[in-house]
Design a protein around this motif. Structure first.
Motif, PDB file in Angstrom:
ATOM      1  N   LEU A  19       8.651  -3.001   4.333  1.00 34.75           N
ATOM      2  CA  LEU A  19       7.429  -2.209   4.397  1.00 34.75           C
ATOM      3  C   LEU A  19       7.122  -1.935   5.866  1.00 34.75           C
ATOM      4  CD1 LEU A  19       4.934  -1.108   2.777  1.00 34.75           C
ATOM      5  CD2 LEU A  19       3.837  -3.290   3.309  1.00 34.75           C
ATOM      6  N   TYR A  50       8.115  -7.019   5.971  1.00 32.44           N
ATOM      7  CA  TYR A  50       7.328  -5.939   6.569  1.00 32.44           C
ATOM      8  C   TYR A  50       7.470  -5.956   8.084  1.00 32.44           C
ATOM      9  CZ  TYR A  50       3.684  -9.125   8.253  1.00 32.44           C
ATOM     10  OH  TYR A  50       3.000 -10.105   8.919  1.00 32.44           O
ATOM     11  N   GLU A 134      -5.234  -4.489  -0.178  1.00 30.44           N
ATOM     12  CA  GLU A 134      -4.706  -4.794  -1.509  1.00 30.44           C
ATOM     13  C   GLU A 134      -4.502  -3.515  -2.320  1.00 30.44           C
ATOM     14  OE1 GLU A 134      -5.823  -7.556  -5.423  1.00 30.44           O
ATOM     15  OE2 GLU A 134      -7.168  -7.469  -3.694  1.00 30.44           O
ATOM     16  N   LEU A 137      -1.480  -1.453  -0.833  1.00 27.49           N
ATOM     17  CA  LEU A 137      -0.176  -2.025  -1.174  1.00 27.49           C
ATOM     18  C   LEU A 137       0.164  -1.787  -2.640  1.00 27.49           C
ATOM     19  CD1 LEU A 137      -0.269  -5.405   0.786  1.00 27.49           C
ATOM     20  CD2 LEU A 137       0.870  -3.269   1.415  1.00 27.49           C
ATOM     21  N   GLU A 141       3.428   0.307  -3.982  1.00 23.21           N
ATOM     22  CA  GLU A 141       4.334  -0.271  -4.972  1.00 23.21           C
ATOM     23  C   GLU A 141       4.518   0.668  -6.161  1.00 23.21           C
ATOM     24  OE1 GLU A 141       4.823  -4.347  -7.677  1.00 23.21           O
ATOM     25  OE2 GLU A 141       2.975  -3.935  -6.602  1.00 23.21           O
TER      26      GLU A 141
END
Length: 254
Positions: A19, A50, A134, A137, A141
C-alpha cells in the motif's frame, strides 16, 4: 526544487500488495505527525505492507509521478495549492484516494470536483483520523479486490475491475482499455461482459461500457476521460449517464 523524503517503509509480507501512501504538507511537523499516526494505526492492526512518502509541496508530489493508493493533501500551500494539485492528479488519471488536511472547513466544498474521499481539520482529532483512515482503507480494499477472468483460447488473464477505464466492441471482439494504457482483447458479446461487471460500469453507447470512476464529464456527445481521451455517448443515454454518475458519487460519499 524537487524534494521527497521517504519516512518509513515496512517489510512487505509475502503475497500481500504494498500500500503506497503519500503525505503532502508544507509544514514538516504536520507531515511528521501524520506519519506517526499512520504508523501507530498500522501497527495496532498488524498491517505491515505499506510505505509512506513525504512531500513538502504539490509540485514535488506531481513531479514524483507516483501512483499512490492514499494521499493526505494539505490545501493551503504555495502554488500549486492542494486543490490545484488534486485537480492535476485527476487529469493525469491518478485514482488514489485523497484526504484533504486543512484549517478551514469551507475549503473542502470544492472536494466534489476532485473526488476527495474525506477531509481532516487541523489540529487533527485522533478519533476522527482513525475513522477516516479505516474508511479509506476499506474503500481501497473493495476497489482492488474485484476482478474478472478473461479466456483467450487456451490462455486466461485476470483483469482488475478498478483498472478498466472502458470497454468497446468491434465486430465480434471486445477490447478492454486499462488505466496503465494496456488493452486486452478477446471474443465475446458486450452484453455478456456487462453482466460480469459491477455497478460502477455504465453502457453509454451500444458499443461501449465506461467505468464511472474515470468519467470526467460529458460534452458534445462524448464521455470525457483522463488524459484527454473521449468515447461516444448516445443522445438518448446522456441524461441517464449524468444521473448514474451522480448516484455513483453519492454512494462513494464524494
Amino acid at each position: 526544487m524537487f524534494f521527497c523524503r521517504r519516512f518509513v517503509i515496512l517489510i512487505k509480507k509475502r503475497g500481500e500488495t504494498m500500500l503506497k501512501i503519500a503525505i503532502c504538507d508544507d509544514e514538516p511537523r504536520m507531515g511528521q505527525e501524520l506519519s506517526e499516526r499512520l504508523s501507530n494505526y498500522m501497527a495496532e492492526r498488524n498491517l505491515a505492507s505499506y510505505s509512506v512518502h513525504l512531500f513538502v509541496n504539490g509540485r514535488a508530489l506531481l513531479k514524483s509521478g507516483g501512483d499512490f493508493d492514499l494521499i493526505f493533501l494539505d490545501i493551503q500551500m504555495a502554488g500549486p495549492d492542494g486543490m490545484e494539485t488534486a485537480k492535476m492528479l485527476r487529469q493525469r488519471g491518478k485514482r488514489g484516494l485523497i484526504i484533504f488536511v486543512t484549517v478551514l472547513k469551507e475549503c473542502v466544498y470544492d472536494a466534489f470536483e476532485v473526488e476527495a474521499c474525506d477531509y481532516l481539520l487541523k489540529p487533527i482529532d485522533d478519533m476522527r483520523f482513525r475513522r477516516t483512515l479505516e474508511r479509506a482503507l476499506k474503500m481501497i480494499e473493495e476497489r482492488g479486490a474485484k476482478s474478472i477472468l478473461i479466456r483467450r483460447g487456451t490462455s486466461c488473464e485476470v483483469v482488475l475491475l478498478a483498472q478498466i477505464v472502458y470497454c468497446e466492441v468491434q465486430g465480434r471482439k471486445i477490447y478492454i482499455h486499462q488505466s496503465e494504457g494496456t488493452v486486452v482483447d478477446y471474443y465475446d458479446r458486450l452484453e455478456d461482459l456487462e453482466r460480469r461487471l459491477d455497478r460502477r460500469f455504465f453502457k453509454c453507447h451500444r458499443s461501449y461500457l465506461v467505468n464511472l470512476d474515470y468519467v470526467r464529464g460529458c460534452s458534445g456527445g462524448q464521455v470525457l476521460l483522463p488524459q484527454g481521451e473521449a468515447i461516444p455517448v448516445s443522445r438518448l443515454r446522456e441524461k441517464d449517464l449524468t444521473q448514474a454518475l451522480l448516484l455513483h458519487m453519492k454512494e462513494r460519499d464524494f
